[in-house]
Motif scaffolding. Sequence first.
Motif, PDB file in Angstrom:
ATOM      1  N   PHE A 155      -3.732   7.329  -1.541  1.00 20.34           N
ATOM      2  CA  PHE A 155      -3.489   6.422  -0.783  1.00 20.34           C
ATOM      3  C   PHE A 155      -4.436   5.033  -1.519  1.00 20.34           C
ATOM      4  CE2 PHE A 155      -5.137   3.043   2.184  1.00 20.34           C
ATOM      5  CZ  PHE A 155      -3.267   2.920   2.402  1.00 20.34           C
TER       6      PHE A 155
ATOM      7  N   TYR B  23     -11.172  -0.668   3.778  1.00 17.10           N
ATOM      8  CA  TYR B  23     -11.129   0.400   4.230  1.00 17.10           C
ATOM      9  C   TYR B  23     -11.837   1.276   2.869  1.00 17.10           C
ATOM     10  CZ  TYR B  23      -7.631   1.584   0.125  1.00 17.10           C
ATOM     11  OH  TYR B  23      -7.136   1.784  -0.650  1.00 17.10           O
TER      12      TYR B  23
ATOM     13  N   GLN C 189      -7.995   6.193   6.207  1.00 20.39           N
ATOM     14  CA  GLN C 189      -7.034   6.565   5.482  1.00 20.39           C
ATOM     15  C   GLN C 189      -5.263   6.779   6.045  1.00 20.39           C
ATOM     16  OE1 GLN C 189      -7.078   7.320   1.154  1.00 20.39           O
ATOM     17  NE2 GLN C 189      -9.301   6.606   1.078  1.00 20.39           N
TER      18      GLN C 189
ATOM     19  N   TYR D  25       0.697  -1.466  -0.084  1.00 17.98           N
ATOM     20  CA  TYR D  25       0.275  -0.106  -0.203  1.00 17.98           C
ATOM     21  C   TYR D  25       0.695   1.497   0.112  1.00 17.98           C
ATOM     22  CZ  TYR D  25      -4.369  -2.345   0.678  1.00 17.98           C
ATOM     23  OH  TYR D  25      -5.132  -3.414   0.340  1.00 17.98           O
TER      24      TYR D  25
ATOM     25  N   ARG E 213     -12.841   3.594   0.613  1.00 17.89           N
ATOM     26  CA  ARG E 213     -11.722   4.596  -0.459  1.00 17.89           C
ATOM     27  C   ARG E 213     -11.749   5.982  -0.184  1.00 17.89           C
ATOM     28  NH1 ARG E 213     -13.410   3.370  -5.595  1.00 17.89           N
ATOM     29  NH2 ARG E 213     -11.732   4.379  -6.565  1.00 17.89           N
TER      30      ARG E 213
END
Length: 398
Positions: free
Chosen positions: A266, A228, A236, A178, A230
């Motif tokens: 992210f 999570y 994030q 990530y 977006r």
Amino acid sequence: MTTTTRTVLISGASVAGPALAYWLRRHGFVPTVVERAEAVREGGYAVDFRGEALDVLDRMGLLEQIRELDTEMGDAAMVDAEGRQYATLPAVIFAGDLEVLKGDLTRMLYEATRDDVEYVFGDSIASLTEDEHGVEVTFERGAARRFDLVVGADGLHSRTRALTFGPEEQFVRHLGIYTAIFSLDNYLGLKNTGHLYAAPGKAANIFTARANTEARAAFHFAAEHLEYDRHDRAGQQRIIAERFADDGWEIPRLLQEVAQAPDFFFDANAQVEMDTWSKGRVVLLGDAGYCAGPTSGRGTSQALIGAYILAGELAAAAGDHAMAFAAYEREMRGYATEHQTLGREGAVRFFMPAPTQDILDMLAAQAPENTRTTPVRLRDYAASSPESAAAAAAPGTA
């Protein structure tokens, strides 16, 4: 498809979309670009160009302008938790033949096309209904419209791909990394360089930008698929803060900066693998159809080359979309597959133990060999089929 093909809707105004719009207009088509963002996206890290991508920029008449925006990045320092340099990362390993900020490239492509291409910002495709004569498109905000063809140039999380081929889970392959990227002041006073910090399973860096007046920073960490939102920026940022809470170097300062960054981004590092990039009158371009992942270092080059070939094949086929889409995939498939291999290999090596200077120097010496990929045949479409542009420009209905 006959030569009445004329109107093309392109979803996405990053790199692939505007580049395709440029070439479609050159060949006599009428492109419209729809972009979810309210304006051209200015953020993003530096991107580099290699090989045939430089040829495409040259054919667009943009190469010299792009060169003026070159980051002129030099070697970077590898530092430990105390900020002490233990090795030098040669620029030839990471900067490519030419390197510019992605935001600068996106803005340049937009400025090169805005006078001849319709842009619709702040909207996105809601549905696609195809028949034998075209595609009926509804939008999240605007009125429904009809187009001869639709191109999904809307990235890794392509809405066009989901509507046409199925949910993202069928095609997106996570690479186990990530990344967060953001802009900040060049508070370290760096000059055409960067600092890179690494710890087991994670890394961070900061590089200068725009003649050393700004900087770009990034966090990277290894993880399997995370759940999570977006669209939840604060959530994030909490993920980043938790992952790097105990790290040294400039991490505490960077965690403060990330909270106020105007362009925080992210996402997962991932690839898109598909058996085919087109279905009926809809076709995918760039990351939407064959994302190689950031670790390949080839995403921007792929987008530019793919746009050139797709538009050229539509012109060469006099608007016959089935013939053009098949030729486009035939030209690009091997190139994209090789880049995806590079992306997977890069992901495996991404969090390797701190390299010695000898290893880095060896990689630098091999850089020309490492960047060599199977060439893409860049036809001079305008010269090889001048009649196709006129055919594509024949009167038609939207």
